[in-house]
Design an enzyme around this catalytic site. Sequence first.
Site, PDB file in Angstrom:
ATOM      1  N   CYS A 140       0.828  -1.215  -0.132  1.00 32.05           N
ATOM      2  CA  CYS A 140      -0.236  -0.057   0.053  1.00 32.05           C
ATOM      3  C   CYS A 140       1.062   1.292   0.129  1.00 32.05           C
ATOM      4  O   CYS A 140       2.008   1.184   0.546  1.00 32.05           O
ATOM      5  CB  CYS A 140      -0.868   0.194   1.093  1.00 32.05           C
TER       6      CYS A 140
ATOM      7  N   ARG B 100       5.218   0.043  -5.984  1.00 33.40           N
ATOM      8  CA  ARG B 100       5.051  -0.653  -4.775  1.00 33.40           C
ATOM      9  C   ARG B 100       4.199  -1.716  -5.148  1.00 33.40           C
ATOM     10  O   ARG B 100       4.180  -2.832  -4.240  1.00 33.40           O
ATOM     11  CB  ARG B 100       4.722   0.289  -3.618  1.00 33.40           C
TER      12      ARG B 100
ATOM     13  N   TRP C 105      -2.855  -2.979  -1.485  1.00 30.67           N
ATOM     14  CA  TRP C 105      -2.432  -4.061  -1.766  1.00 30.67           C
ATOM     15  C   TRP C 105      -3.261  -4.831  -0.708  1.00 30.67           C
ATOM     16  O   TRP C 105      -2.943  -4.837   0.513  1.00 30.67           O
ATOM     17  CB  TRP C 105      -1.056  -4.088  -1.530  1.00 30.67           C
TER      18      TRP C 105
ATOM     19  N   ASN D 148      -1.782   2.476   5.757  1.00 30.83           N
ATOM     20  CA  ASN D 148      -0.957   1.332   5.566  1.00 30.83           C
ATOM     21  C   ASN D 148      -0.636   0.568   6.925  1.00 30.83           C
ATOM     22  O   ASN D 148      -0.608   1.028   8.037  1.00 30.83           O
ATOM     23  CB  ASN D 148       0.521   1.756   5.175  1.00 30.83           C
ATOM     24  N   GLY D 149      -0.754  -0.907   6.664  1.00 40.16           N
ATOM     25  CA  GLY D 149      -0.205  -1.699   7.957  1.00 40.16           C
ATOM     26  C   GLY D 149      -1.505  -2.544   8.312  1.00 40.16           C
ATOM     27  O   GLY D 149      -2.293  -2.701   7.430  1.00 40.16           O
TER      28      GLY D 149
ATOM     29  N   GLU E 272      18.889 -17.203  -6.542  1.00 36.40           N
ATOM     30  CA  GLU E 272      18.277 -15.971  -7.156  1.00 36.40           C
ATOM     31  C   GLU E 272      17.861 -15.839  -8.520  1.00 36.40           C
ATOM     32  O   GLU E 272      16.967 -15.151  -8.860  1.00 36.40           O
ATOM     33  CB  GLU E 272      19.503 -15.050  -6.822  1.00 36.40           C
TER      34      GLU E 272
ATOM     35  N   LYS F 235      14.139 -14.725  -9.595  1.00 37.78           N
ATOM     36  CA  LYS F 235      14.063 -13.746 -10.608  1.00 37.78           C
ATOM     37  C   LYS F 235      12.940 -14.344 -11.761  1.00 37.78           C
ATOM     38  O   LYS F 235      12.094 -13.517 -12.050  1.00 37.78           O
ATOM     39  CB  LYS F 235      15.144 -13.031 -11.289  1.00 37.78           C
TER      40      LYS F 235
ATOM     41  N   GLU G 242       9.208 -14.851 -10.690  1.00 38.83           N
ATOM     42  CA  GLU G 242       8.560 -13.758 -10.070  1.00 38.83           C
ATOM     43  C   GLU G 242       7.946 -12.794 -11.244  1.00 38.83           C
ATOM     44  O   GLU G 242       7.031 -12.301 -11.113  1.00 38.83           O
ATOM     45  CB  GLU G 242       9.011 -13.026  -9.103  1.00 38.83           C
TER      46      GLU G 242
ATOM     47  N   HIS H 171      18.839 -36.260  -5.103  1.00 38.94           N
ATOM     48  CA  HIS H 171      18.144 -36.470  -3.943  1.00 38.94           C
ATOM     49  C   HIS H 171      16.580 -36.380  -4.138  1.00 38.94           C
ATOM     50  O   HIS H 171      16.121 -35.993  -2.917  1.00 38.94           O
ATOM     51  CB  HIS H 171      18.764 -35.737  -2.583  1.00 38.94           C
TER      52      HIS H 171
ATOM     53  N   LYS I  17       6.667  -4.050  -3.716  1.00 38.87           N
ATOM     54  CA  LYS I  17       8.188  -3.797  -3.703  1.00 38.87           C
ATOM     55  C   LYS I  17       8.555  -3.635  -2.288  1.00 38.87           C
ATOM     56  O   LYS I  17       9.689  -4.549  -1.942  1.00 38.87           O
ATOM     57  CB  LYS I  17       8.209  -2.224  -4.109  1.00 38.87           C
TER      58      LYS I  17
HETATM   59  C1  F6R Z   1      12.624 -10.360  -5.033  1.00 35.84           C
HETATM   60  C2  F6R Z   1      12.660  -9.222  -4.146  1.00 35.84           C
HETATM   61  C3  F6R Z   1      12.147  -9.374  -2.556  1.00 35.84           C
HETATM   62  C4  F6R Z   1      13.030  -8.780  -1.645  1.00 35.84           C
HETATM   63  C5  F6R Z   1      12.193  -8.832  -0.147  1.00 35.84           C
HETATM   64  C6  F6R Z   1      13.092  -8.372   0.998  1.00 35.84           C
HETATM   65  O1  F6R Z   1      13.032  -9.756  -6.376  1.00 35.84           O
HETATM   66  O2  F6R Z   1      12.725  -7.927  -4.569  1.00 35.84           O
HETATM   67  O3  F6R Z   1      12.354 -11.060  -2.410  1.00 35.84           O
HETATM   68  O4  F6R Z   1      13.966  -9.074  -1.811  1.00 35.84           O
HETATM   69  O5  F6R Z   1      10.927  -8.840  -0.226  1.00 35.84           O
HETATM   70  O6  F6R Z   1      13.075  -6.875   0.639  1.00 35.84           O
HETATM   71  P1  F6R Z   1      14.217  -5.938   1.490  1.00 35.84           P
HETATM   72  O7  F6R Z   1      15.700  -6.102   0.939  1.00 35.84           O
HETATM   73  O8  F6R Z   1      13.376  -4.728   0.987  1.00 35.84           O
HETATM   74  O9  F6R Z   1      13.911  -6.312   2.860  1.00 35.84           O
END
Ligand code: F6R
Length: 595
Positions: A2, A27, A72, A98-99, A468, A472, A475, A491, A590
């Site tokens: 949000c 976001r 959100w 927000n929250g 990673e 990527k 997502e 395994h 985000k």
């Molecule tokens: C994936 C991504 C998330 C963040 C995670 C932690 O591309 O962006 O997995 O890495 O939500 O976010 P931060 O680093 O802001 O604590």
Amino acid sequence: MCGIVGYIGERQVKPVLLNCLYRLEYRGYDSCGIAVLEGDLAVYKDAVRVKVLDETLPQLIGGRAGIGHTRWATHGEPSQVNAHPHCDCTGKIAVVHNGVISNFQKLRRQLASEGHNFISETDTEVIPHLIEKYYEGDLEKAVAAALREVEGSYAIVVLRADEPKLVVARKDSPLIIAIGDRENFVASDVPAILDYTSRVIYLEDDDIGVVTSDNVKVSQHGVAVARKEHKISWSVKDAQKAGYEHFMLKEIHEQPKVIRDTIGGYISATEPIASLAMAGDTGLEDMLILACGTSYHAALVGKYMMEELLRVAVRTELASEFSYCGQTSAGSRVLVITQSGETADALKAIKKLKEEGCRVIVITNVVGSTASRIADQIVYTRAGPEISVAATKSFVAQLMALYWLALPYAKIDIRRLDSLVMGLRQLPGKVQRVLDNEAVISEYAQQLSKYENVFFIGRGVNFPVALEGALKLKEISYIHAEGYAAGELKHGPFALLGSDTPVVAIVAQDNTYEAMLTNIKEVKARRSPVIALVEEGNEEVKEVADSVITVPQVDVIFSPVVNTVVLQLLAYYAAEQRGCPIDFPRNLAKSVTVE
Ligand code: F6R
């Protein structure tokens, strides 16, 4: 997640609120809305994108004060009634939030029994009703009384008919007040207001603020408090696409600069090693590193790298699991990595660590973020604002911070240390060479985009890179992807291999090399197509893999950087081929400000 905006000043409020909401789109959200003060309150909201709201709003909305929100969904599906702002029974009080209000059900029952009528499924709706209940002519006092009843986390902005002011409050959710010239703004994060001002006040937990066009007053428990004004160094340009199709592609391409800027902030040209050391430190003992998501993958790279260079034991934990498994001892030093500095799980872990008497070092990209304000020590990365939901440049910047933390304490001979420092300085050029190979990588991405399942494998310091790469890809392209330590495939996951499940193998030129070669052969024997990442000059892997993407030679400690950039581009072009909304993947946000 949000987003919140608020404006009071001399401009027409509608275009200002919409512009700020556009800036918060990155976001992640499913609904949006605004409330403006035109004498009375007018509320416009729906489960739509900001552009649709913009196009459907009446042309003639007046007013010089208003609030806005991108939602959100957590409590209740995305819908018109569940979108913010939410109002009280009289329609005179509007709130964006927000929250999460954890005791909302109890409050809702109680308020309903007192005659309050609820129309949404949200936790937020109790707030305007509580304010209505306590309102006796002073909005600030009513907000304070309402919040005394509330448990959970909140950043809120409250607007009341006929009262030209914004009342704001925060607890465990970020909120800033941005200062203009005879106008002021409120926002949940900085990019929202960069078009208008760079002067910002970060609110602290339990702060209540009253914002008018020419004044800002902040208090805690009824006592006025002074909050320092900060100057934001990010520019509007940093938060724009600069001609790229997507923020993600722009951010991938910014990585040579990000490495240069981040390292440049740590290492002086004249005394490279001495300036690395943290003042007063004699060494790094055993370490715990906590993080979530991509930042957790950076933590894992840090573990492999520090264990090799420092010969200390490094433990990593997911911050979201730390409440259930984390054992620490008072006085120990813990590293928490969080790009945004606002991730709820990371903040909860930091609070627990501090209660247990640990010393918390935070690696973050956001100056003034909550994590930076509660840490004992901060290491800033200099990635600039990362807008795309998928983390790219912030990950590489986190790796730079980890190298910087580790290198001064490396138990290696001076020649290797010199060569590592030189290698660090050469990394921007090496990453640029990966980017120059973009056309080739995008061809492989197009092949990958046709599959529904992909495995990524690596060993040692490149095992987290496999995780990673898979994160990527899944997502942003919605292809099911799994990252595995290469030795683990046999395994269990071998059961899934076959000609319709390609494997991306990250092959490093270190003591994992022979085992990786064997793993590729095992995978090939199960008919899975293999794309291998190998160092330039390697001819052997070409003989066993179906395709090979070469990366520039670097010390193996830095190989996660060049390999990750390849995997970011693979994910990007696979998602592009599939027509996915790359910067705003479905269901994601985000900064994840709920647990
Ligand atoms: C994936 C991504 C998330 C963040 C995670 C932690 O591309 O962006 O997995 O890495 O939500 O976010 P931060 O680093 O802001 O604590």
